[in-house]
Design a protein around this motif. Structure first.
Motif, short mmCIF file in Angstrom:
data_model
loop_
_atom_site.label_atom_id
_atom_site.label_comp_id
_atom_site.label_asym_id
_atom_site.label_seq_id
_atom_site.Cartn_x
_atom_site.Cartn_y
_atom_site.Cartn_z
N ILE A 25 -1.75 2.63 -2.34
CA ILE A 25 -1.12 1.39 -2.79
C ILE A 25 -1.86 0.24 -2.13
CG2 ILE A 25 1.00 0.04 -2.94
CD1 ILE A 25 2.58 2.64 -2.71
N ASP A 29 0.46 -4.80 -3.74
CA ASP A 29 0.72 -4.11 -5.00
C ASP A 29 2.03 -3.34 -4.89
OD1 ASP A 29 0.31 -3.25 -7.58
OD2 ASP A 29 -1.73 -2.51 -7.22
N SER A 30 2.50 -2.81 -6.02
CA SER A 30 3.77 -2.08 -6.03
C SER A 30 3.63 -0.67 -6.58
CB SER A 30 4.81 -2.84 -6.85
OG SER A 30 4.36 -3.01 -8.18
N SER A 33 -2.58 3.35 -7.09
CA SER A 33 -3.82 3.39 -7.87
C SER A 33 -4.53 4.70 -7.57
CB SER A 33 -4.73 2.22 -7.51
OG SER A 33 -4.18 0.99 -7.90
N TYR A 45 -11.24 2.44 -8.61
CA TYR A 45 -9.78 2.53 -8.69
C TYR A 45 -9.39 2.58 -10.17
CZ TYR A 45 -9.75 -2.47 -9.87
OH TYR A 45 -9.98 -3.69 -10.48
N ARG A 47 -5.99 1.93 -12.51
CA ARG A 47 -4.64 1.37 -12.47
C ARG A 47 -4.24 1.00 -13.89
NH1 ARG A 47 -1.92 -3.48 -11.68
NH2 ARG A 47 -0.25 -3.45 -10.12
N TYR A 86 -1.61 -0.46 3.48
CA TYR A 86 -0.92 -1.53 2.74
C TYR A 86 -0.84 -2.80 3.59
CZ TYR A 86 2.66 -3.93 -0.01
OH TYR A 86 3.36 -4.85 -0.76
#
Length: 473
Positions: A25, A29-30, A33, A45, A47, A86
């Motif tokens: 993550i 971001d939430s 990926s 990546y 996504r 993160y």
């Protein structure tokens, strides 16, 4: 175990050799990926079905496939994201560095002769000149609103040969929070210098690195042995295991209140093996170095030992010779009898093994183990709680090359278990399909498979990444 059939769902195609597949993550971001690292040095990546470039280190990676006719085991070997990625943006890379090509330790193919002690006790001398290349382990950072860049170098490892550098070689331990590096025995065949069992050698080991410790050394010396490292770097390292030939990395699966560790060890001529263990007692590198200086014996009974080079999985390492009475047959001799005796008690038994030749129904003749990952999801119920593994290419005549998916289950105290082939539905047509990588998402509820149309990394853009999904009638 139950027969399982799955579907291979393409995610991205026409990329280079996809040997490392993970998810993360990104800061801010939430959702997760998918991250795909190619052997030549690209990191993508994926996504919402869109592919983009996360980092490109091709200029830092030595040119692959030149002197080896396209086949190569060097390159971008490992990628791991810090558990706090993160928040801190830190990630780690292991790769073969550009501009470090050497003449190799020796150029002739090696095979031990049990009747010739000279072939059983070779020494890697003149290491600063007789080597193949240098692998480096680095810490990188993704800054806020910026491009990824290198922060510091953790290790520089001189390697004797082109092969056995490890693949998918970096991971973080959820138990200790440390970075785990798997190194491979350095190559050639049969580990000619017995680096894997020598505790002073970095080769053939599984090593934990405490990346939270500040070593204040941005560009450490190029080394092959632990005592060559500076003391601050020694203090960051512990040895988890030895006796490694070439490994597909280490993975972790949580059961109740403990983690099972899985390590795949690629075989020599006979067998591929998946090992598992729960309890282990790592040895600090400072103790290893001190013991070598004082002549004291290390307490190694609790150190994980995969047995190589005396053992190839559950079998004593053997070397084939042609039968004089029948040139179509081979005799097999124990390659390292004394070493097999010395490690027979200390070594770990494999969780499961599969052979290069196996005529039994429901089994297959393998080539090389390429991935080992636990599966904890519910999407494919028959695989829940199992460990899945991949082989590069099934041995079969008169048909296009196909890799193999299979699985086994953990037993009490990681005792040996059989395996079952996983059937797949995808039609590759006449194209070769080597299974070169296996990955999971963060919760281990999804599995990803990397496939390539050639064994030669110099053949470009023949790769596809699939998600392994439930079979639908």
């Amino acid at each position: 175990m139950k027969k399982v059939k799955v579907r291979l769902q393409p995610i991205v195609s026409r990329i280079n050799m996809p040997t490392v597949i993970k998810t993360t993550i990104f800061p801010g971001d939430s959702i997760e990926s998918i991250i795909v690292a190619t052997q030549v040095g690209e990191i993508f990546y994926i996504r919402h079905g869109v592919i983009g470039t996360f980092a490109d280190i091709r200029s830092r990676v030595l040119k692959l496939g030149g002197s080896s006719g396209g086949y190569d085991e060097r390159g971008l070997l490992g990628l791991a994201f810090h558990p706090q990625f993160y928040y801190n943006g830190l990630f780690y890379l292991h790769y073969s560095a550009a501009g470090t090509q050497g003449p190799t330790a020796f150029s002739e193919a090696f095979k031990p002769n049990p009747c010739d002690p000279g072939t059983l006790n070779l020494k890697w001398t003149n290491r600063e000149k007789q080597y193949d290349h240098i692998d480096t382990v680095e810490e990188w950072i993704l800054p806020a609103n910026g491009q990824p860049h290198r922060r510091r170098t953790l290790l520089n490892l001189r390697r004797p040969f082109l092969n056995h550098n490890g693949v998918n070689s970096l991971n973080f331990s959820p138990e200790t929070g440390k970075l785990v590096l798997t190194t491979g025995d350095g190559g050639s065949a049969y580990d000619p210098f017995n680096l894997s069992q020598n505790m002073m050698e970095l080769a053939g080991k599984i090593i934990e690195i405490d990346v939270g410790m500040n070593t204040s050394a941005d560009n450490p010396s190029v080394v092959t042995r632990f005592h060559e490292l500076s003391v601050p770097i020694q203090e960051t390292l512990t040895v988890i295991a030895r006796g490694v030939r070439n490994t597909t990395g280490i993975s972790y699966q949580k059961f109740t209140n403990q983690y099972v560790k899985y390590v795949g060890n690629v075989g020599q001529d006979l067998v591929e093996s998946v090992f598992s263990f729960v309890h282990y007692k790592p040895i600090p590198v400072t103790q290893v170095v001190q013991a070598s200086k004082t002549g004291l014996e290390l307490a190694q009974e609790e150190l994980i030992n995969l047995g190589w080079r005396g053992w190839e999985g559950a079998l004593p390492t053997s070397v084939p010779r042609e039968c004089s009475a029948n040139s179509m047959l081979n005799k097999n001799y124990m390659a390292y009898y004394d070493e097999a005796l010395q490690t027979s008690v200390l070594r770990l038994q494999p969780l499961t093994s599969y052979y290069h030749k196996d005529p039994r129904p429901g089994k297959f003749g393998g080539t090389a183990l390429t991935g080992v990952q636990p599966y904890s999801g519910n999407g494919i119920p028959d695989l829940t709680g199992s460990v899945v593994f991949t082989d590069l290419a099934r041995k079969q005549a008169n048909s296009p090359v196909r890799g193999v998916l299979a699985y086994t289950r953990i037993k009490t105290e990681c005792k040996p278990n059989d395996y079952t082939i996983i059937e797949t539905d995808y039609d590759f047509g006449s194209q070769a399909a080597y299974y070169v990588g296996l990955g999971t998402n963060l919760s281990q509820s999804r599995l990803y498979l990397g496939v390539y149309g050639s064994m030669k990394v110099a053949d470009s853009n023949l790769g596809t990444v699939f998600e392994i999904v439930p079979w639908v009638q």
